[in-house]
Design a protein around this motif. Structure first.
Motif, mmCIF file in Angstrom:
data_model
loop_
_atom_site.group_PDB
_atom_site.id
_atom_site.type_symbol
_atom_site.label_atom_id
_atom_site.label_comp_id
_atom_site.label_asym_id
_atom_site.label_seq_id
_atom_site.Cartn_x
_atom_site.Cartn_y
_atom_site.Cartn_z
ATOM 1 N N SER A 163 -48.271 -54.895 94.523
ATOM 2 C CA SER A 163 -49.308 -55.182 95.525
ATOM 3 C C SER A 163 -50.668 -55.277 94.849
ATOM 4 C CB SER A 163 -49.312 -54.111 96.622
ATOM 5 O OG SER A 163 -49.498 -52.824 96.060
ATOM 6 N N ALA A 164 -51.638 -55.868 95.559
ATOM 7 C CA ALA A 164 -52.950 -56.206 94.960
ATOM 8 C C ALA A 164 -52.713 -56.920 93.626
ATOM 9 C CB ALA A 164 -53.853 -54.985 94.799
ATOM 10 N N ALA A 165 -51.768 -57.856 93.623
ATOM 11 C CA ALA A 165 -51.386 -58.556 92.386
ATOM 12 C C ALA A 165 -52.509 -59.444 91.872
ATOM 13 C CB ALA A 165 -50.129 -59.391 92.616
ATOM 14 N N GLY A 166 -53.445 -59.769 92.740
ATOM 15 C CA GLY A 166 -54.589 -60.578 92.306
ATOM 16 C C GLY A 166 -55.758 -59.730 91.872
ATOM 17 N N GLY A 167 -55.581 -58.411 91.818
ATOM 18 C CA GLY A 167 -56.660 -57.509 91.399
ATOM 19 C C GLY A 167 -56.497 -57.091 89.949
ATOM 20 N N GLY A 168 -57.244 -56.078 89.548
ATOM 21 C CA GLY A 168 -57.290 -55.669 88.151
ATOM 22 C C GLY A 168 -55.963 -55.141 87.644
ATOM 23 N N ASP A 192 -55.372 -68.780 98.503
ATOM 24 C CA ASP A 192 -55.965 -69.110 97.194
ATOM 25 C C ASP A 192 -55.598 -68.054 96.153
ATOM 26 O OD1 ASP A 192 -57.097 -71.263 98.325
ATOM 27 O OD2 ASP A 192 -59.165 -70.524 98.270
ATOM 28 N N LYS A 193 -55.703 -66.791 96.579
ATOM 29 C CA LYS A 193 -55.396 -65.710 95.635
ATOM 30 C C LYS A 193 -53.910 -65.740 95.279
ATOM 31 C CE LYS A 193 -57.836 -61.479 95.083
ATOM 32 N NZ LYS A 193 -58.411 -60.284 95.659
ATOM 33 N N CYS A 194 -53.074 -66.051 96.254
ATOM 34 C CA CYS A 194 -51.630 -66.138 95.974
ATOM 35 C C CYS A 194 -51.351 -67.277 94.995
ATOM 36 C CB CYS A 194 -50.854 -66.339 97.275
ATOM 37 S SG CYS A 194 -50.691 -64.805 98.221
ATOM 38 N N ILE A 257 -55.507 -48.195 98.343
ATOM 39 C CA ILE A 257 -56.836 -48.633 98.776
ATOM 40 C C ILE A 257 -56.892 -48.947 100.274
ATOM 41 C CG2 ILE A 257 -56.544 -51.110 98.231
ATOM 42 C CD1 ILE A 257 -59.436 -50.981 97.028
ATOM 43 N N SER A 258 -55.752 -49.302 100.890
ATOM 44 C CA SER A 258 -55.802 -49.678 102.310
ATOM 45 C C SER A 258 -56.018 -48.477 103.230
ATOM 46 C CB SER A 258 -54.532 -50.431 102.719
ATOM 47 O OG SER A 258 -53.436 -49.550 102.831
ATOM 48 N N THR A 259 -55.710 -47.279 102.747
ATOM 49 C CA THR A 259 -55.828 -46.103 103.629
ATOM 50 C C THR A 259 -56.645 -44.969 103.030
ATOM 51 O OG1 THR A 259 -53.806 -45.129 102.743
ATOM 52 C CG2 THR A 259 -53.549 -46.554 104.671
ATOM 53 N N GLY A 284 -45.978 -40.646 91.501
ATOM 54 C CA GLY A 284 -47.397 -40.948 91.353
ATOM 55 C C GLY A 284 -47.802 -41.096 89.897
ATOM 56 N N LEU A 285 -48.895 -41.820 89.698
ATOM 57 C CA LEU A 285 -49.446 -42.055 88.361
ATOM 58 C C LEU A 285 -50.874 -41.533 88.300
ATOM 59 C CD1 LEU A 285 -49.702 -43.758 85.598
ATOM 60 C CD2 LEU A 285 -50.716 -45.506 87.045
ATOM 61 N N VAL A 286 -51.191 -40.765 87.283
ATOM 62 C CA VAL A 286 -52.593 -40.507 86.926
ATOM 63 C C VAL A 286 -52.732 -40.970 85.482
ATOM 64 C CG1 VAL A 286 -54.386 -38.775 86.517
ATOM 65 C CG2 VAL A 286 -52.931 -38.588 88.538
ATOM 66 N N LEU A 330 -63.949 -55.227 95.231
ATOM 67 C CA LEU A 330 -62.631 -54.580 95.268
ATOM 68 C C LEU A 330 -62.186 -54.359 96.713
ATOM 69 C CD1 LEU A 330 -62.954 -51.762 92.561
ATOM 70 C CD2 LEU A 330 -62.524 -54.186 92.242
ATOM 71 N N PHE A 331 -63.150 -54.201 97.591
ATOM 72 C CA PHE A 331 -62.814 -53.889 98.985
ATOM 73 C C PHE A 331 -62.773 -55.149 99.856
ATOM 74 C CE2 PHE A 331 -64.317 -50.087 96.993
ATOM 75 C CZ PHE A 331 -63.370 -49.158 97.402
ATOM 76 N N SER A 332 -63.575 -56.151 99.491
ATOM 77 C CA SER A 332 -63.570 -57.403 100.268
ATOM 78 C C SER A 332 -62.457 -58.320 99.784
ATOM 79 C CB SER A 332 -64.907 -58.123 100.112
ATOM 80 O OG SER A 332 -65.056 -58.576 98.779
HETATM 81 N N1 LIG Z 1 -53.521 -43.791 89.568
HETATM 82 C C1 LIG Z 1 -54.341 -44.144 88.596
HETATM 83 O O1 LIG Z 1 -54.434 -43.516 87.543
HETATM 84 C C2 LIG Z 1 -55.187 -45.366 88.813
HETATM 85 C C3 LIG Z 1 -55.971 -45.903 87.778
HETATM 86 C C4 LIG Z 1 -56.691 -47.078 88.026
HETATM 87 C C5 LIG Z 1 -56.652 -47.653 89.293
HETATM 88 N N2 LIG Z 1 -55.909 -47.072 90.273
HETATM 89 C C6 LIG Z 1 -55.756 -47.683 91.585
HETATM 90 O O2 LIG Z 1 -55.212 -48.963 91.374
HETATM 91 C C7 LIG Z 1 -55.581 -49.796 92.459
HETATM 92 C C8 LIG Z 1 -56.155 -51.089 91.903
HETATM 93 O O3 LIG Z 1 -57.404 -50.780 91.288
HETATM 94 P P1 LIG Z 1 -58.299 -51.934 90.674
HETATM 95 O O4 LIG Z 1 -59.488 -51.269 90.104
HETATM 96 O O5 LIG Z 1 -57.460 -52.785 89.795
HETATM 97 O O6 LIG Z 1 -58.747 -52.726 91.955
HETATM 98 P P2 LIG Z 1 -58.386 -54.228 92.324
HETATM 99 O O7 LIG Z 1 -56.922 -54.337 92.500
HETATM 100 O O8 LIG Z 1 -59.055 -55.131 91.359
HETATM 101 O O9 LIG Z 1 -59.153 -54.395 93.692
HETATM 102 C C9 LIG Z 1 -58.605 -53.859 94.824
HETATM 103 C C10 LIG Z 1 -57.745 -54.911 95.551
HETATM 104 O O10 LIG Z 1 -57.139 -54.266 96.646
HETATM 105 C C11 LIG Z 1 -56.946 -55.192 97.660
HETATM 106 N N3 LIG Z 1 -57.367 -54.580 98.922
HETATM 107 C C12 LIG Z 1 -58.588 -54.127 99.269
HETATM 108 N N4 LIG Z 1 -58.551 -53.611 100.510
HETATM 109 C C13 LIG Z 1 -57.263 -53.734 100.938
HETATM 110 C C14 LIG Z 1 -56.583 -53.387 102.146
HETATM 111 N N5 LIG Z 1 -57.223 -52.805 103.163
HETATM 112 N N6 LIG Z 1 -55.248 -53.671 102.229
HETATM 113 C C15 LIG Z 1 -54.588 -54.264 101.199
HETATM 114 N N7 LIG Z 1 -55.190 -54.608 100.056
HETATM 115 C C16 LIG Z 1 -56.500 -54.349 99.925
HETATM 116 C C17 LIG Z 1 -57.810 -56.428 97.366
HETATM 117 O O11 LIG Z 1 -56.907 -57.478 97.063
HETATM 118 P P3 LIG Z 1 -56.514 -58.604 98.159
HETATM 119 O O12 LIG Z 1 -57.608 -59.619 98.088
HETATM 120 O O13 LIG Z 1 -55.201 -59.073 97.660
HETATM 121 O O14 LIG Z 1 -56.465 -57.907 99.482
HETATM 122 C C18 LIG Z 1 -58.576 -56.040 96.126
HETATM 123 O O15 LIG Z 1 -58.677 -57.099 95.213
HETATM 124 C C19 LIG Z 1 -56.571 -49.003 93.297
HETATM 125 O O16 LIG Z 1 -55.891 -48.464 94.409
HETATM 126 C C20 LIG Z 1 -57.035 -47.915 92.358
HETATM 127 O O17 LIG Z 1 -57.464 -46.778 93.050
HETATM 128 C C21 LIG Z 1 -55.192 -45.943 90.055
#
Ligand SMILES: NC(=O)c1ccc[n+]([C@@H]2O[C@H](COP(=O)([O-])OP(=O)(O)OC[C@H]3O[C@@H](n4cnc5c(N)ncnc54)[C@H](OP(=O)(O)O)[C@@H]3O)[C@@H](O)[C@H]2O)c1
Length: 346
Positions: A163-168, A192-194, A257-259, A284-286, A330-332
């Motif tokens: 999930s959030a495959a178009g994110g970081g 577009d993101k897909c 991120i959704s909740t 879980g992952l940290v 990240l949120f939009s």
């Molecule tokens: N556990 C760990 O150690 C660790 C380390 C780093 C990051 N993280 C987590 O990894 C996740 C990704 O982090 P990132 O920095 O790479 O951010 P990211 O994926 O670049 O940005 C967040 C993405 O989440 C999606 N999103 C935002 N609000 C949403 C919602 N309400 N429902 C569904 N999707 C939503 C958006 O994509 P769309 O446009 O596709 O909606 C957005 O691009 C985050 O949850 C972050 O907290 C965890």
């Protein structure tokens, strides 16, 4: 231009629920460039990273991992930069580091800081641009690397859904899964993101969770179930992935991120019974648990990058004052890939 001064974005007021992150929340100030004391060194920021956790700092309440910011404090965050002055025997002028720069031009460090936010990591093999070490070769990629490889344990031919495959993190998970010979399905918001997830990232298929029936699409694309679900969003997406988890499947819980910022938090996934029925595992992952292994991850990621197997996915905004917009992306969902702020031009 820094003009020999240290510009800083200081936290001005708490964010209200649902309010976008913007410059409204910060004050742009400047001070003299700090002078490192004995055993300290000065870092000039070249780029800032982003993390959804930074929104929690602005909420005025303690997040699970970090205390909130007080008004007047410099916005907390990690960045990359170069050492410009040093009184520390192990940190030389010119070396590149990833550290807790905060949202400012210059920061002073001791070198022995520890903890998720504070650890100083030397960049052994700096690539140009340096911001790659926040993303494709840095923190985002480390979460993808250890979450997928250590917790997910992928095998060639398996089906990986992210999930959030178009994110970081997600854009790197999808690519590592492809490198490991898996079939990759990305979930992202918007057509577009897909298309980007399929065409640039190289996923075999993408599902637009905003306009498509996720349950039906997962069922159609994963007739034998999902071997690895890499979760960045939680909520109903996680619930649907658990419904389609394969026998002995693995769900890697990286983010929600959704909740994450809902108060009260919503109930957990109702399909979790499937973990029993399918003898599946959810873990879980940290990423900071793997901090000692970051150098070896960086070396392997860099090898894939140099071979052209791992495409950099940085989404670059320019200049310190674009940092609030970068975080809001990240949120939009405005971002494509790993959102960073490049400060080399100022
Ligand atoms: N556990 C760990 O150690 C660790 C380390 C780093 C990051 N993280 C987590 O990894 C996740 C990704 O982090 P990132 O920095 O790479 O951010 P990211 O994926 O670049 O940005 C967040 C993405 O989440 C999606 N999103 C935002 N609000 C949403 C919602 N309400 N429902 C569904 N999707 C939503 C958006 O994509 P769309 O446009 O596709 O909606 C957005 O691009 C985050 O949850 C972050 O907290 C965890």
């Amino acid at each position: 231009m820094t003009n020999g001064r240290n510009r800083q974005l200081r936290f001005r007021r708490c964010i209200t629920e649902g309010e976008p992150v913007s410059m409204e929340l910060f004050e742009l100030g400047e001070e003299d460039i700090p002078t490192p004391g004995p055993g300290q060194f000065l870092v000039k920021t070249e780029a800032l990273g982003t993390s959804p956790a930074q929104r929690a700092y602005l909420m005025g309440s303690a997040s699970r991992f970090h205390p909130p910011l007080d008004p007047g404090e410099i916005m907390r965050g990690r960045g990359v930069g170069r050492i410009t002055l040093s009184n520390h025997p192990d940190y030389a002028v010119g070396e590149a580091v990833c550290c807790s720069t905060g949202w400012q031009d210059y920061s002073v460090h001791q070198g022995d800081e520890t903890g998720m936010v504070k650890t100083v990591q030397k960049i052994a093999d700096p690539q140009d641009p340096l911001y790659l070490h926040l993303g494709t070769l840095g923190a985002s990629a480390f979460a993808a690397y250890f979450g997928l490889l250590d917790i997910g344990q992928p095998r060639a031919g398996e089906t990986v859904v992210v999930s959030a495959a178009g994110g970081g993190v997600g854009s790197i998970v999808a690519q590592i899964a492809r490198i490991k010979g898996c079939r990759v399905i990305g979930i992202a918001g918007g057509s577009d993101k897909c298309a980007w997830v399929r065409d640039f990232i190289g996923a075999d298929a993408a599902i637009d969770y905003k306009s498509e029936d996720l349950d039906a699409r997962l069922g159609a694309l994963c007739p034998d179930g999902i071997d690895i679900y890499f979760d960045n969003v939680g909520g109903e997406t996680l619930n649907m992935a658990l419904k389609h988890i394969a026998l002995r499947g693995r769900a890697v819980i990286c983010g929600l991120i959704s909740t994450e910022y809902l108060d009260p938090p919503p109930p957990g996934p109702s399909n979790y019974f499937n973990l029993i029925y399918k003898r599946a595992r959810m873990q879980g992952l940290v990423v900071w648990d793997y901090v000692d292994q970051f150098p070896e991850a960086e070396a392997e990621l860099a090898a894939w990058y140099r071979a052209g197997d791992l495409k950099p996915t940085e989404y670059v905004l320019q200049g310190l004052t674009s940092a609030p917009d970068a975080l809001q992306a990240l949120f939009s969902g405005a971002n494509r890939g790993i959102t960073v702020v490049d400060m080399t031009g100022e």
